[in-house]
Design a protein around this motif. Structure first.
Motif, short mmCIF file in Angstrom:
data_model
loop_
_atom_site.label_atom_id
_atom_site.label_comp_id
_atom_site.label_asym_id
_atom_site.label_seq_id
_atom_site.Cartn_x
_atom_site.Cartn_y
_atom_site.Cartn_z
N PRO A 1 30.11 33.40 52.44
CA PRO A 1 31.40 32.75 52.75
C PRO A 1 32.55 33.73 52.56
N ALA A 2 33.45 33.75 53.51
CA ALA A 2 34.56 34.71 53.47
C ALA A 2 35.40 34.55 52.20
N GLU A 3 35.55 33.32 51.74
CA GLU A 3 36.41 33.08 50.59
C GLU A 3 35.81 33.64 49.29
N SER A 4 34.49 33.86 49.28
CA SER A 4 33.86 34.37 48.06
C SER A 4 33.43 35.82 48.17
N LYS A 5 33.49 36.39 49.37
CA LYS A 5 32.99 37.75 49.57
C LYS A 5 33.74 38.77 48.72
N GLU A 6 35.07 38.65 48.65
CA GLU A 6 35.86 39.61 47.87
C GLU A 6 35.50 39.54 46.39
N GLU A 7 35.32 38.34 45.88
CA GLU A 7 34.99 38.20 44.47
C GLU A 7 33.60 38.76 44.17
N ILE A 8 32.67 38.53 45.08
CA ILE A 8 31.31 39.05 44.89
C ILE A 8 31.31 40.57 44.98
N LEU A 9 32.12 41.11 45.90
CA LEU A 9 32.24 42.57 46.01
C LEU A 9 32.76 43.16 44.71
N LYS A 10 33.78 42.54 44.14
CA LYS A 10 34.33 43.05 42.88
C LYS A 10 33.29 42.98 41.77
N LEU B 1 31.73 46.23 39.67
CA LEU B 1 31.68 46.32 38.20
C LEU B 1 30.26 46.61 37.73
N TRP B 2 29.30 45.92 38.33
CA TRP B 2 27.89 46.13 37.99
C TRP B 2 27.45 47.55 38.32
N LEU B 3 27.83 48.04 39.50
CA LEU B 3 27.46 49.40 39.91
C LEU B 3 28.08 50.44 38.98
N THR B 4 29.31 50.21 38.55
CA THR B 4 29.96 51.16 37.64
C THR B 4 29.18 51.27 36.34
N GLU B 5 28.75 50.15 35.80
CA GLU B 5 27.93 50.16 34.59
C GLU B 5 26.61 50.90 34.82
N LYS B 6 25.98 50.61 35.94
CA LYS B 6 24.68 51.22 36.24
C LYS B 6 24.80 52.72 36.47
N VAL B 7 25.87 53.15 37.16
CA VAL B 7 26.08 54.58 37.38
C VAL B 7 26.22 55.31 36.05
N TYR C 1 40.04 49.48 42.24
CA TYR C 1 39.21 50.66 42.56
C TYR C 1 39.59 51.82 41.65
N GLU C 2 40.88 52.07 41.48
CA GLU C 2 41.34 53.16 40.61
C GLU C 2 40.87 52.94 39.17
N THR C 3 40.93 51.71 38.71
CA THR C 3 40.50 51.39 37.35
C THR C 3 39.01 51.69 37.17
N LEU C 4 38.21 51.28 38.15
CA LEU C 4 36.78 51.53 38.07
C LEU C 4 36.47 53.02 38.15
N TYR C 5 37.22 53.73 38.98
CA TYR C 5 37.00 55.18 39.09
C TYR C 5 37.28 55.85 37.74
N ARG C 6 38.35 55.47 37.09
CA ARG C 6 38.70 56.07 35.81
C ARG C 6 37.69 55.71 34.72
N SER C 7 36.98 54.59 34.91
CA SER C 7 36.00 54.17 33.90
C SER C 7 34.64 54.86 34.08
N LEU C 8 34.48 55.61 35.16
CA LEU C 8 33.26 56.39 35.33
C LEU C 8 33.21 57.51 34.30
N ASP C 9 32.02 57.84 33.84
CA ASP C 9 31.87 58.94 32.90
C ASP C 9 32.39 60.23 33.51
N GLU C 10 32.81 61.14 32.66
CA GLU C 10 33.39 62.40 33.14
C GLU C 10 32.41 63.16 34.03
#
Length: 356
Positions: free
Chosen positions: A130-139, A143-149, A287-296
């Protein structure tokens, strides 16, 4: 002698006619006959991969790469040898071109019209988000991918086997994924690095599948984290899945579910890039926040990757992009090179079904 020479020329032209007719028949049947490409990809193409893949797999180098160099030298030789015999020259090179067209149709072209890989894993009730939930699921996925990376990056830094034996690991990872998706089962030859990988770098290419030799080739000069997913992407073409978004997705699945740390890191990081590009369009601050939270170390890899490709950016890359865009559209992928970016849609569906 003259008669024998004429007979030989006649057989060249007969061969050209037969090969072209076979290629046209395969491509026309794939486009016009419902179910033909699916039947072919399931019953005929695996045999082709098994025979040609095993034969060309005996060579430790990329046969198609050195075949290209040999072909250029052969062209120059024939131009000199038959410079006064135009009909002979056309006959010999015409036969070679017809043979290549037939191999393209048999080992690649037909498969563009088969059932897409996504239909094997998407549950009917979740074919669309559903279009109304796609953005929230993407976010949520980002977040999940950032943790896994970050987790995978730490593991990779501790692994002595990081970025070693990647060819064998790629085959093993694809075989492991095939246990979940039987459509990926079958013989996998070892992928091969392109000896003069600068050729691919200048074209902004990470890898290439050769339908003429049934080989999965990859750019060995890339920043290492690119190589595992590229290997699995190209190997997916050997199972008859030609769409670029689906090949990216299959590569992503094979990597994130791999038993090898370097493969998991490649899958999560490239998945983060795909999803992050989509996130940046709708919520750049996040996006910027998640990028900064990636390990060095992860950010250093991303920087090194950007600088690598920028160093090869030029006219050759732009020409290759236009050629690739035209090629994809000619094979039923109406979005052309934009098809590559559709991998995020497939990742979202997988995230909903298997990762949340």
């Amino acid at each position: 002698m003259v008669k024998n020479g004429r007979n030989r020329e006649k057989w060249y032209w007969i061969g050209i006619a037969l090969l072209l007719a076979a290629a046209i028949f395969l491509l026309a049947a794939a486009r016009k006959l419902p179910g033909f490409s699916e039947w072919y990809s399931r019953n005929v193409y695996p045999v082709v991969v098994g025979v040609m893949g095993r034969f060309f797999g005996l060579f430790p180098f990329s046969v198609v790469e050195f075949g290209l160099y040999a072909g250029i030298m052969l062209l120059l030789f024939l131009l000199w040898r038959y410079r006064k015999q135009l009909v002979r020259l056309i006959g010999r090179y015409g036969f070679l071109i017809a043979a290549l067209l037939f191999l393209y149709a048999a080992c690649c072209g037909v498969n563009y019209y088969r059932r897409p890989f996504s239909s094997y894993f998407i549950e009917e009730v979740k074919e669309t988000i559903p279009a109304e939930s796609k953005e929230e699921i993407l976010k949520e996925m980002c977040l999940w991918l950032t943790e896994k990376v970050n987790e995978a990056g730490m593991t990779l830094g501790e692994a002595e086997s990081a970025y070693k034996n990647m060819r064998e690991k790629g085959v093993a990872s694809m075989r492991s994924l095939a246990e979940r998706y039987p459509s990926l089962a079958g013989f996998y030859p070892k992928p091969k690095p392109v000896t003069v990988s600068e050729i691919l770098s200048y074209q902004q290419l990470s890898g290439v599948y050769s339908p003429f030799t049934v080989e999965a080739n990859y750019n060995a000069d890339m920043i290492p984290y690119n190589i595992p997913l590229t290997i699995c992407h190209e190997l997916s073409h050997l199972r008859g899945f030609m769409r670029e978004d689906e090949a990216n997705f299959i590569g992503y699945l094979a990597c994130v579910d791999s038993e090898y740390a370097d493969y998991r890191y490649s899958g999560y990081l490239l998945g983060w890039i795909y999803a992050g590009n989509s996130l940046a369009k709708i919520d750049y601050p996040m996006y910027e926040t998640l990028y900064r939270s990636l390990d060095e170390g992860v950010r250093e890899d991303l920087t090194a990757n950007r600088e690598f490709w920028e160093s090869y950016d030029g006219q050759a890359a732009r020409i290759q992009e236009k050629v690739n865009d035209t090629y994809l559209k000619a094979n039923g992928q109406e979005e052309g090179i934009r098809t590559y970016g559709r991998v995020t849609e497939l990742m979202l569906l997988d995230f909903i079904q298997n990762r949340r």
